[in-house]
Motif scaffolding. Structure first.
Motif, PDB file in Angstrom:
ATOM      1  N   PRO A  33       1.021  -1.130   0.039  1.00  0.00           N
ATOM      2  CA  PRO A  33       0.142  -0.047  -0.210  1.00  0.00           C
ATOM      3  C   PRO A  33       0.727   1.285  -0.004  1.00  0.00           C
ATOM      4  N   LEU A  34       2.089   1.544   0.726  1.00  0.00           N
ATOM      5  CA  LEU A  34       2.905   2.454   0.684  1.00  0.00           C
ATOM      6  C   LEU A  34       3.339   2.532  -0.732  1.00  0.00           C
ATOM      7  N   LEU A  35       3.741   1.688  -1.352  1.00  0.00           N
ATOM      8  CA  LEU A  35       4.486   1.729  -2.656  1.00  0.00           C
ATOM      9  C   LEU A  35       3.471   2.161  -3.694  1.00  0.00           C
ATOM     10  N   PHE A  36       2.119   1.576  -3.553  1.00  0.00           N
ATOM     11  CA  PHE A  36       1.089   2.278  -4.573  1.00  0.00           C
ATOM     12  C   PHE A  36       0.638   3.742  -4.101  1.00  0.00           C
ATOM     13  N   ARG A  37       0.865   4.002  -2.825  1.00  0.00           N
ATOM     14  CA  ARG A  37       0.445   5.477  -2.582  1.00  0.00           C
ATOM     15  C   ARG A  37       1.542   6.511  -2.983  1.00  0.00           C
ATOM     16  N   SER A  38       2.924   6.059  -2.993  1.00  0.00           N
ATOM     17  CA  SER A  38       3.897   7.018  -3.632  1.00  0.00           C
ATOM     18  C   SER A  38       4.014   6.925  -4.995  1.00  0.00           C
ATOM     19  N   GLN A  39       3.294   5.918  -5.812  1.00  0.00           N
ATOM     20  CA  GLN A  39       3.304   5.973  -6.961  1.00  0.00           C
ATOM     21  C   GLN A  39       1.801   6.725  -7.467  1.00  0.00           C
ATOM     22  N   GLY A  40       0.904   6.929  -6.694  1.00  0.00           N
ATOM     23  CA  GLY A  40      -0.229   7.357  -6.886  1.00  0.00           C
ATOM     24  C   GLY A  40      -1.267   6.417  -7.820  1.00  0.00           C
ATOM     25  N   LEU A  41      -0.764   5.012  -7.457  1.00  0.00           N
ATOM     26  CA  LEU A  41      -1.985   4.062  -8.113  1.00  0.00           C
ATOM     27  C   LEU A  41      -2.637   3.886  -7.355  1.00  0.00           C
ATOM     28  N   ALA A  69      -5.666 -17.833 -13.940  1.00  0.00           N
ATOM     29  CA  ALA A  69      -4.918 -17.253 -15.196  1.00  0.00           C
ATOM     30  C   ALA A  69      -5.274 -15.704 -15.491  1.00  0.00           C
ATOM     31  N   PHE A  70      -4.178 -14.950 -15.363  1.00  0.00           N
ATOM     32  CA  PHE A  70      -4.450 -13.585 -15.127  1.00  0.00           C
ATOM     33  C   PHE A  70      -4.000 -12.803 -16.581  1.00  0.00           C
ATOM     34  N   ARG A  71      -4.672 -11.783 -17.222  1.00  0.00           N
ATOM     35  CA  ARG A  71      -4.115 -10.960 -18.056  1.00  0.00           C
ATOM     36  C   ARG A  71      -2.899 -10.130 -17.701  1.00  0.00           C
ATOM     37  N   HIS A  72      -1.968 -10.159 -18.676  1.00  0.00           N
ATOM     38  CA  HIS A  72      -0.588  -9.566 -18.242  1.00  0.00           C
ATOM     39  C   HIS A  72      -0.067  -8.304 -19.091  1.00  0.00           C
ATOM     40  N   PRO A  73      -0.862  -7.356 -18.968  1.00  0.00           N
ATOM     41  CA  PRO A  73      -0.476  -6.015 -19.790  1.00  0.00           C
ATOM     42  C   PRO A  73       0.659  -5.027 -19.358  1.00  0.00           C
ATOM     43  N   SER A  74       1.254  -5.447 -18.080  1.00  0.00           N
ATOM     44  CA  SER A  74       2.236  -4.546 -17.700  1.00  0.00           C
ATOM     45  C   SER A  74       3.207  -5.386 -16.593  1.00  0.00           C
ATOM     46  N   THR A  75       4.343  -4.572 -16.640  1.00  0.00           N
ATOM     47  CA  THR A  75       5.372  -5.226 -15.243  1.00  0.00           C
ATOM     48  C   THR A  75       4.687  -5.092 -13.935  1.00  0.00           C
ATOM     49  N   ARG A  76       3.958  -4.227 -13.719  1.00  0.00           N
ATOM     50  CA  ARG A  76       3.306  -3.947 -12.532  1.00  0.00           C
ATOM     51  C   ARG A  76       2.276  -5.137 -11.961  1.00  0.00           C
ATOM     52  N   ASP A  77       2.058  -5.912 -12.969  1.00  0.00           N
ATOM     53  CA  ASP A  77       1.012  -7.126 -12.557  1.00  0.00           C
ATOM     54  C   ASP A  77       1.268  -7.873 -11.285  1.00  0.00           C
ATOM     55  N   PRO A  78       2.442  -8.223 -11.159  1.00  0.00           N
ATOM     56  CA  PRO A  78       2.690  -9.189  -9.934  1.00  0.00           C
ATOM     57  C   PRO A  78       2.348  -8.419  -8.743  1.00  0.00           C
ATOM     58  N   VAL A  79       2.881  -7.112  -8.533  1.00  0.00           N
ATOM     59  CA  VAL A  79       2.492  -6.371  -7.156  1.00  0.00           C
ATOM     60  C   VAL A  79       1.071  -6.169  -7.024  1.00  0.00           C
ATOM     61  N   VAL A  80       0.564  -5.868  -8.095  1.00  0.00           N
ATOM     62  CA  VAL A  80      -0.937  -5.577  -8.221  1.00  0.00           C
ATOM     63  C   VAL A  80      -1.790  -6.943  -7.622  1.00  0.00           C
ATOM     64  N   LEU A  81      -1.224  -8.015  -8.290  1.00  0.00           N
ATOM     65  CA  LEU A  81      -1.988  -9.142  -7.875  1.00  0.00           C
ATOM     66  C   LEU A  81      -1.761  -9.624  -6.385  1.00  0.00           C
TER      67      LEU A  81
END
Length: 445
Positions: A33-41, A69-81
């Motif tokens: 959550p801190l990472l996402f807050r710092s990135q504004g995600l 089975a997940f869609r994989h549009p971004s390198t951010r996907d692992p942390v989002v999941l």
């Protein structure tokens, strides 16, 4: 993905074992959550967390095994999941009064090459989060056996990306690779042989990124910077409307970049061809050159060919006993490694444009699609010039939306799989693709 430059031959790649750690998982889940807050995600999971909470409760109670089975549009996907599974789902389970017998732990497949370009810290985290490293360009039996056993045993859900790699486009899916279907059928057979009556379900998860603010002014500034860099006279205001003006400018930038790629491959452009036909000709030429360098046959689809080229390059870069060979032989190995890295970069450029058809913006000319194509072009220029393109000013903070699709039961398909394996796998992948397309935000739920 970022590029990892190779100047010398290196010791052979070792298998990275799976070493899950609850302590590391707990630490990462608190930091996300801190990472996402710092990135504004901003994360939006709609009903995905609730649906997954029910699925995990059923899995932990022994009623089913799960393959996600997940869609994989971004390198951010692992942390989002990771945030979805480790933070959002447990909260949803508590709110729904669902019994989770233990903290959620997972097993997931990841490309053995990720620690090469992302660094050893990322590799260490992947190992301790339940990751199974797999060599995508060859039949990696140990990794496949480990994933198959994990899925059949059912204690941990298995997470895979059917697209195999990121395509950087949230609104268009790359062709799916058949590995997810094969793993599902293998595990279903193992369950049946063991007399295990648990169901095996494939859960599709959609991931879609968008910009929280549609700052067209910033996008125009970055278009202008690309035009200056490529020596293109800006056509601002020549098309009548801002929408068609930006589309025409981005198409012109894309055509100039395509011309540069054709020049790189010594490919004479055919002006009578459409953009789609020219980009396809470039892809085929780039792959053919890399395959010729490594002595590979041009068989299979684009993704399969890319994986074989990747593995052939690795075989020349990462070698057994490289530090013990005589100096002259070592110099030749270094030479081969540098040439292999060049071919690997050629393949990465082709792979970068896997889903580019020329219709992405025309089909839906919104800010998000314009921005995604802009980033694709900037990254490609950075690769060609061997230095990252620093696009400024920032396009702004993003939002990511996660959706859960309809579960696909596997065991009812076993009889068809036994009678015609190829047909059963094709039908399964078609159904999975349909469900993943259905959970894209453009599609109604």
């Amino acid at each position: 993905m970022p590029r990892a430059f190779t100047q010398n031959a290196r010791p052979a790649l070792r298998r990275l074992p799976t070493r899950p750690s609850r302590m590391v998982q707990a630490m990462v889940s608190r930091l996300l959550p801190l990472l996402f807050r710092s990135q504004g995600l901003e994360l939006s999971h709609r009903d995905a967390a609730d649906g997954l909470a029910k699925a995990f409760a059923a899995q932990q109670s022994g009623r089913c095994n799960l393959l996600i089975a997940f869609r994989h549009p971004s390198t951010r996907d692992p942390v989002v999941l990771a945030d979805l599974f480790w933070n959002r789902v447990p909260r949803a389970a508590r709110r729904l009064n669902l019994p989770l017998a233990r903290p959620i732990q997972l097993r997931f497949l990841y490309d053995r090459g990720i620690p090469i370009w992302a660094g050893p810290v990322i590799g260490w985290l992947l190992q301790r989060s339940g990751g199974i490293a797999i060599h995508r360009g060859r039949l990696d039996r140990p990794a496949l056996s480990q994933a198959r056993a994990a899925l059949a045993q059912g204690r941990y859900p298995l997470v895979v990306a059917p697209e195999g790699a990121t395509n950087n486009l949230s609104g268009e899916m790359a062709p799916l690779e058949p590995g997810v279907a094969q793993l599902a059928f293998w595990a279903a057979e193992d369950l049946e042989k063991a007399g295990d009556e648990r169901q095996l379900e494939v859960l599709p998860v959609g991931i879609h990124y968008s910009w929280r603010k549609h700052n067209w002014g910033v996008l125009d500034v970055r278009l202008k910077a690309l035009e200056r860099h490529l020596g293109i006279a800006s056509a601002t205001g020549s098309s009548g409307t801002p929408e068609t003006d930006r589309r025409d400018r981005l198409i012109q930038i894309g055509m100039n970049l395509l011309s540069a790629l054709e020049q790189l491959e010594r490919l004479k452009p055919n002006q009578e061809q459409t953009f789609s036909e020219r980009i396809e000709a470039y892809r085929l030429q780039g792959l053919a050159k890399a395959e010729a360098h490594f002595g590979l046959r041009a068989v299979g689809n684009l993704q399969e060919r890319c994986r074989r080229i990747e593995q052939a390059a690795w075989d020349r870069i990462y070698r057994e006993g490289v530090d013990q060979i005589p100096p002259l032989e070592r110099s030749l190995a270094d030479w081969e490694a540098r040439e292999a890295d060049l071919q690997l970069t050629r393949m990465r450029l082709v792979e970068h444009f896997t889903s580019v058809s020329g219709h992405y913006i025309s089909d839906r000319p919104d800010f998000d699609r314009f921005a995604e194509m802009l980033l694709l072009v900037e990254e490609a220029i950075g690769w060609i010039e061997d230095k990252p393109w620093r696009g400024q000013p920032s396009l702004g903070a993003q939002r990511v939306e996660l959706r859960l699709g309809q579960a696909l039961p596997v065991r009812p398909r076993l009889s068809q799989y036994r009678s015609n394996r190829r047909e059963a796998m094709q039908l399964f992948m078609q159904d999975l693709e349909q469900v993943l397309v259905a959970v894209m935000p453009e599609a109604p739920l």
